[in-house]
Design an enzyme around this catalytic site. Structure first.
Site, mmCIF file in Angstrom:
data_model
loop_
_atom_site.group_PDB
_atom_site.id
_atom_site.type_symbol
_atom_site.label_atom_id
_atom_site.label_comp_id
_atom_site.label_asym_id
_atom_site.label_seq_id
_atom_site.Cartn_x
_atom_site.Cartn_y
_atom_site.Cartn_z
ATOM 1 N N THR A 29 -0.677 -1.991 -0.285
ATOM 2 C CA THR A 29 -1.021 -3.335 -0.872
ATOM 3 C C THR A 29 -0.723 -3.263 -2.359
ATOM 4 O OG1 THR A 29 -2.614 -3.876 0.556
ATOM 5 C CG2 THR A 29 -2.908 -4.839 -1.430
ATOM 6 N N SER A 31 1.672 -4.621 -6.026
ATOM 7 C CA SER A 31 3.113 -4.892 -6.689
ATOM 8 C C SER A 31 4.307 -4.116 -6.095
ATOM 9 C CB SER A 31 3.003 -5.180 -8.139
ATOM 10 O OG SER A 31 2.939 -3.942 -8.474
ATOM 11 N N ASP A 84 3.047 3.443 0.195
ATOM 12 C CA ASP A 84 2.091 2.486 -0.581
ATOM 13 C C ASP A 84 2.228 3.080 -2.220
ATOM 14 O OD1 ASP A 84 0.138 1.045 -1.207
ATOM 15 O OD2 ASP A 84 -1.706 1.838 -0.247
ATOM 16 N N GLY A 85 1.726 2.270 -2.897
ATOM 17 C CA GLY A 85 1.991 2.431 -4.463
ATOM 18 C C GLY A 85 0.611 3.229 -4.818
ATOM 19 N N ASP A 87 -2.075 4.073 -8.745
ATOM 20 C CA ASP A 87 -2.508 3.611 -10.001
ATOM 21 C C ASP A 87 -2.060 4.499 -10.931
ATOM 22 O OD1 ASP A 87 -3.347 1.255 -8.795
ATOM 23 O OD2 ASP A 87 -5.423 1.880 -8.749
ATOM 24 N N GLY A 100 -5.398 -3.054 -6.356
ATOM 25 C CA GLY A 100 -5.360 -4.170 -5.336
ATOM 26 C C GLY A 100 -6.750 -4.508 -4.647
ATOM 27 N N GLU A 106 -6.535 1.301 2.864
ATOM 28 C CA GLU A 106 -5.389 2.148 2.512
ATOM 29 C C GLU A 106 -5.614 3.694 3.023
ATOM 30 O OE1 GLU A 106 -3.503 -0.313 -1.366
ATOM 31 O OE2 GLU A 106 -5.033 1.195 -1.715
ATOM 32 N N LYS A 124 3.133 5.505 -14.034
ATOM 33 C CA LYS A 124 1.835 6.081 -13.148
ATOM 34 C C LYS A 124 1.688 7.368 -13.172
ATOM 35 C CE LYS A 124 1.244 1.800 -12.340
ATOM 36 N NZ LYS A 124 1.369 1.056 -11.153
#
Length: 255
Positions: A29, A31, A84-85, A87, A100, A106, A124
Protein backbone atom coordinates in the site's frame (compact mmCIF):
# COMPACT_ATOMS: atom_id res chain seq x y z
CA UNK A 1 18.13 13.60 -13.74
CA UNK A 2 15.31 11.17 -12.84
CA UNK A 3 12.59 12.47 -10.54
CA UNK A 4 11.59 10.75 -7.29
CA UNK A 5 8.62 9.25 -9.11
CA UNK A 6 10.92 7.94 -11.86
CA UNK A 7 13.10 6.29 -9.21
CA UNK A 8 10.10 4.73 -7.48
CA UNK A 9 8.74 3.42 -10.76
CA UNK A 10 12.09 1.93 -11.75
CA UNK A 11 12.46 0.14 -8.41
CA UNK A 12 8.93 -1.22 -8.68
CA UNK A 13 9.37 -2.45 -12.25
CA UNK A 14 12.63 -4.17 -11.34
CA UNK A 15 10.94 -5.99 -8.45
CA UNK A 16 7.95 -7.01 -10.56
CA UNK A 17 10.34 -8.48 -13.14
CA UNK A 18 10.96 -11.26 -10.58
CA UNK A 19 7.33 -12.39 -10.61
CA UNK A 20 6.82 -15.73 -12.38
CA UNK A 21 3.65 -17.38 -13.68
CA UNK A 22 1.78 -19.35 -11.05
CA UNK A 23 2.87 -17.16 -8.15
CA UNK A 24 0.69 -15.61 -5.47
CA UNK A 25 1.99 -12.06 -5.04
CA UNK A 26 1.46 -9.77 -2.06
CA UNK A 27 0.81 -6.16 -3.07
CA UNK A 28 1.60 -3.35 -0.66
CA UNK A 29 0.00 0.00 0.00
CA UNK A 30 1.21 3.51 -0.78
CA UNK A 31 2.58 5.61 -3.62
CA UNK A 32 5.57 3.37 -4.38
CA UNK A 33 3.54 0.16 -4.15
CA UNK A 34 1.09 1.68 -6.63
CA UNK A 35 3.85 1.56 -9.25
CA UNK A 36 4.25 -2.16 -8.54
CA UNK A 37 0.53 -2.68 -9.12
CA UNK A 38 0.80 -0.87 -12.46
CA UNK A 39 3.88 -2.86 -13.48
CA UNK A 40 2.28 -6.18 -12.54
CA UNK A 41 -0.90 -5.25 -14.42
CA UNK A 42 1.18 -4.59 -17.54
CA UNK A 43 2.74 -8.04 -17.29
CA UNK A 44 -0.66 -9.66 -16.68
CA UNK A 45 -1.94 -7.94 -19.82
CA UNK A 46 0.95 -9.59 -21.69
CA UNK A 47 -0.12 -13.05 -20.46
CA UNK A 48 1.48 -13.51 -17.03
CA UNK A 49 -0.77 -15.79 -14.95
CA UNK A 50 -0.67 -14.80 -11.28
CA UNK A 51 -2.95 -14.21 -8.32
CA UNK A 52 -2.53 -11.41 -5.81
CA UNK A 53 -3.40 -10.59 -2.24
CA UNK A 54 -3.67 -6.96 -1.20
CA UNK A 55 -2.67 -5.23 2.03
CA UNK A 56 -5.48 -2.68 1.86
CA UNK A 57 -8.89 -2.20 0.34
CA UNK A 58 -7.63 0.59 -1.91
CA UNK A 59 -4.82 -1.59 -3.26
CA UNK A 60 -7.28 -4.42 -3.90
CA UNK A 61 -9.59 -2.06 -5.78
CA UNK A 62 -6.72 -0.64 -7.85
CA UNK A 63 -5.39 -4.10 -8.68
CA UNK A 64 -8.79 -5.43 -9.76
CA UNK A 65 -9.41 -2.34 -11.86
CA UNK A 66 -6.06 -2.94 -13.57
CA UNK A 67 -6.95 -6.53 -14.46
CA UNK A 68 -5.10 -8.42 -11.70
CA UNK A 69 -6.92 -11.35 -10.08
CA UNK A 70 -7.13 -10.56 -6.36
CA UNK A 71 -7.97 -13.34 -3.91
CA UNK A 72 -8.94 -13.17 -0.25
CA UNK A 73 -5.90 -13.44 1.98
CA UNK A 74 -8.09 -15.02 4.67
CA UNK A 75 -8.01 -18.18 2.54
CA UNK A 76 -4.24 -18.07 1.91
CA UNK A 77 -1.69 -19.62 4.28
CA UNK A 78 1.45 -18.56 2.38
CA UNK A 79 2.44 -16.50 -0.65
CA UNK A 80 5.40 -16.65 -2.99
CA UNK A 81 6.52 -13.03 -3.13
CA UNK A 82 5.64 -9.75 -1.45
CA UNK A 83 6.42 -6.30 -2.88
CA UNK A 84 5.91 -3.13 -0.84
CA UNK A 85 7.32 0.32 -0.18
CA UNK A 86 8.93 1.66 2.99
CA UNK A 87 9.01 4.94 4.88
CA UNK A 88 12.63 4.43 5.98
CA UNK A 89 15.12 1.60 5.58
CA UNK A 90 18.56 1.10 7.09
CA UNK A 91 21.63 -0.87 5.90
CA UNK A 92 20.39 -4.00 7.71
CA UNK A 93 17.11 -3.81 5.73
CA UNK A 94 15.21 -2.91 8.86
CA UNK A 95 12.39 -0.55 8.01
CA UNK A 96 9.66 1.75 9.26
CA UNK A 97 6.38 1.30 7.39
CA UNK A 98 2.80 2.43 7.84
CA UNK A 99 2.49 5.94 6.43
CA UNK A 100 -0.45 4.58 4.43
CA UNK A 101 -2.03 3.14 7.56
CA UNK A 102 -1.86 -0.50 6.44
CA UNK A 103 1.11 -1.72 8.50
CA UNK A 104 -0.83 -4.45 10.33
CA UNK A 105 -1.96 -6.15 7.11
CA UNK A 106 1.40 -5.39 5.50
CA UNK A 107 3.25 -7.20 8.26
CA UNK A 108 0.96 -10.21 8.09
CA UNK A 109 1.39 -10.50 4.32
CA UNK A 110 5.15 -9.92 4.54
CA UNK A 111 5.45 -12.64 7.17
CA UNK A 112 3.52 -15.05 4.96
CA UNK A 113 5.80 -14.40 1.98
CA UNK A 114 8.54 -16.85 1.04
CA UNK A 115 10.44 -13.74 -0.03
CA UNK A 116 9.76 -10.06 0.65
CA UNK A 117 11.04 -7.25 -1.57
CA UNK A 118 11.07 -3.61 -0.46
CA UNK A 119 11.02 -0.91 -3.12
CA UNK A 120 11.96 2.72 -2.55
CA UNK A 121 13.63 5.78 -3.95
CA UNK A 122 16.94 6.84 -2.44
CA UNK A 123 15.36 9.42 -0.10
CA UNK A 124 14.07 6.54 2.06
CA UNK A 125 17.55 5.15 2.77
CA UNK A 126 18.86 6.12 6.23
CA UNK A 127 21.84 5.23 8.40
CA UNK A 128 19.62 4.84 11.49
CA UNK A 129 15.89 4.44 11.88
CA UNK A 130 13.88 7.10 13.68
CA UNK A 131 13.68 10.08 11.37
CA UNK A 132 10.07 9.15 10.68
CA UNK A 133 7.46 8.34 13.35
CA UNK A 134 6.68 4.71 14.06
CA UNK A 135 2.98 4.12 13.31
CA UNK A 136 1.12 2.02 15.87
CA UNK A 137 -2.36 0.61 15.27
CA UNK A 138 -4.46 0.58 18.42
CA UNK A 139 -7.96 -0.25 19.56
CA UNK A 140 -9.76 3.08 20.02
CA UNK A 141 -10.75 1.78 23.48
CA UNK A 142 -7.06 1.71 24.48
CA UNK A 143 -5.99 5.13 23.21
CA UNK A 144 -5.08 6.92 26.45
CA UNK A 145 -3.46 3.85 27.98
CA UNK A 146 -1.42 3.15 24.86
CA UNK A 147 -0.32 6.80 24.69
CA UNK A 148 0.91 6.62 28.30
CA UNK A 149 2.84 3.40 27.72
CA UNK A 150 4.43 4.75 24.52
CA UNK A 151 5.45 7.95 26.34
CA UNK A 152 7.10 5.80 29.00
CA UNK A 153 9.18 4.24 26.22
CA UNK A 154 10.39 7.69 25.17
CA UNK A 155 7.95 8.23 22.32
CA UNK A 156 5.72 11.17 21.52
CA UNK A 157 2.45 9.67 20.22
CA UNK A 158 0.11 11.72 18.03
CA UNK A 159 -3.31 10.49 16.95
CA UNK A 160 -3.46 10.39 13.17
CA UNK A 161 -6.31 12.46 11.75
CA UNK A 162 -8.32 12.08 8.56
CA UNK A 163 -9.01 15.00 6.23
CA UNK A 164 -12.18 15.88 8.19
CA UNK A 165 -10.12 16.08 11.42
CA UNK A 166 -11.75 12.92 12.75
CA UNK A 167 -9.42 10.09 13.79
CA UNK A 168 -8.00 8.20 10.80
CA UNK A 169 -9.38 4.67 10.68
CA UNK A 170 -7.60 1.64 9.27
CA UNK A 171 -9.35 -1.00 7.19
CA UNK A 172 -9.95 -2.76 10.53
CA UNK A 173 -11.68 0.40 11.88
CA UNK A 174 -8.87 0.98 14.38
CA UNK A 175 -6.90 4.16 15.12
CA UNK A 176 -3.24 4.95 14.45
CA UNK A 177 -0.76 6.68 16.74
CA UNK A 178 2.26 8.15 14.95
CA UNK A 179 5.02 7.85 17.54
CA UNK A 180 8.14 10.00 17.27
CA UNK A 181 11.08 8.37 19.06
CA UNK A 182 13.97 10.17 17.41
CA UNK A 183 17.01 8.04 16.52
CA UNK A 184 16.23 4.44 17.50
CA UNK A 185 19.35 2.88 19.01
CA UNK A 186 17.82 -0.59 19.51
CA UNK A 187 14.93 -1.24 17.11
CA UNK A 188 14.48 -4.84 18.32
CA UNK A 189 14.08 -3.76 21.94
CA UNK A 190 11.60 -1.06 20.97
CA UNK A 191 9.61 -3.48 18.81
CA UNK A 192 9.41 -5.97 21.67
CA UNK A 193 8.31 -3.28 24.14
CA UNK A 194 5.61 -1.99 21.80
CA UNK A 195 4.31 -5.50 21.23
CA UNK A 196 3.78 -5.94 24.97
CA UNK A 197 1.27 -3.07 25.21
CA UNK A 198 -2.29 -4.39 25.57
CA UNK A 199 -4.50 -2.75 22.97
CA UNK A 200 -1.58 -2.30 20.57
CA UNK A 201 -2.47 -4.38 17.51
CA UNK A 202 0.52 -3.77 15.26
CA UNK A 203 3.47 -1.44 14.78
CA UNK A 204 5.45 -0.21 11.81
CA UNK A 205 8.87 -1.61 12.72
CA UNK A 206 9.72 -4.27 10.12
CA UNK A 207 12.97 -5.75 11.36
CA UNK A 208 13.28 -9.22 9.80
CA UNK A 209 10.56 -9.38 7.15
CA UNK A 210 12.47 -7.81 4.23
CA UNK A 211 14.85 -10.01 2.23
CA UNK A 212 15.76 -7.70 -0.64
CA UNK A 213 15.67 -3.97 -1.35
CA UNK A 214 15.45 -2.41 -4.80
CA UNK A 215 16.48 1.20 -4.40
CA UNK A 216 15.89 3.72 -7.17
CA UNK A 217 18.82 6.15 -7.32
CA UNK A 218 19.99 8.82 -9.77
CA UNK A 219 22.44 6.26 -11.22
CA UNK A 220 19.95 3.41 -11.53
CA UNK A 221 18.31 0.68 -9.49
CA UNK A 222 20.49 -0.81 -6.77
CA UNK A 223 19.79 -4.23 -5.30
CA UNK A 224 20.67 -4.94 -1.69
CA UNK A 225 20.07 -8.22 0.10
CA UNK A 226 19.80 -8.78 3.81
CA UNK A 227 23.42 -9.22 4.96
CA UNK A 228 22.82 -12.61 6.58
CA UNK A 229 21.04 -14.12 3.57
CA UNK A 230 21.94 -15.51 0.14
CA UNK A 231 25.69 -15.24 0.66
CA UNK A 232 26.33 -16.91 -2.70
CA UNK A 233 25.38 -13.63 -4.33
CA UNK A 234 28.54 -11.95 -3.02
CA UNK A 235 30.22 -12.81 -6.28
CA UNK A 236 27.87 -10.36 -8.02
CA UNK A 237 28.58 -7.46 -5.67
CA UNK A 238 29.15 -4.21 -7.50
CA UNK A 239 28.55 -5.56 -11.01
CA UNK A 240 26.69 -3.31 -13.42
CA UNK A 241 23.85 -5.27 -14.98
CA UNK A 242 21.72 -4.35 -18.01
CA UNK A 243 20.08 -0.94 -17.82
CA UNK A 244 16.54 -0.47 -16.60
CA UNK A 245 14.13 0.73 -19.27
CA UNK A 246 13.17 3.75 -17.19
CA UNK A 247 16.69 5.04 -16.62
CA UNK A 248 20.25 4.17 -15.70
CA UNK A 249 21.92 0.90 -14.87
CA UNK A 250 20.83 -1.84 -12.54
CA UNK A 251 23.65 -2.29 -10.03
CA UNK A 252 23.63 -5.39 -7.88
CA UNK A 253 25.08 -4.70 -4.44
CA UNK A 254 24.29 -7.93 -2.63
CA UNK A 255 26.05 -7.97 0.70
Amino acid sequence: MPSADDRKRAAAETAVAEVASGMIVGLGTGSTAAYAVAALAARVAEGLAVEAVATSQRTAEAARAAGIRVIDFADVAAIDLGIDGVDEIDPMLRAIKGAGGAMLREKIVASAAARMIAIADSSKEVAQLGGRPVPVEILPFARAYAERRIAQLGGAPALRKATDDAPFRTDQENWVLDCAFGPIADPAALAAALSEIPGMLGHGLFLREINTLYLGTEQGVVRRDRPDEDKDRKSLSGRILPGHPSFGAYMDQGQ
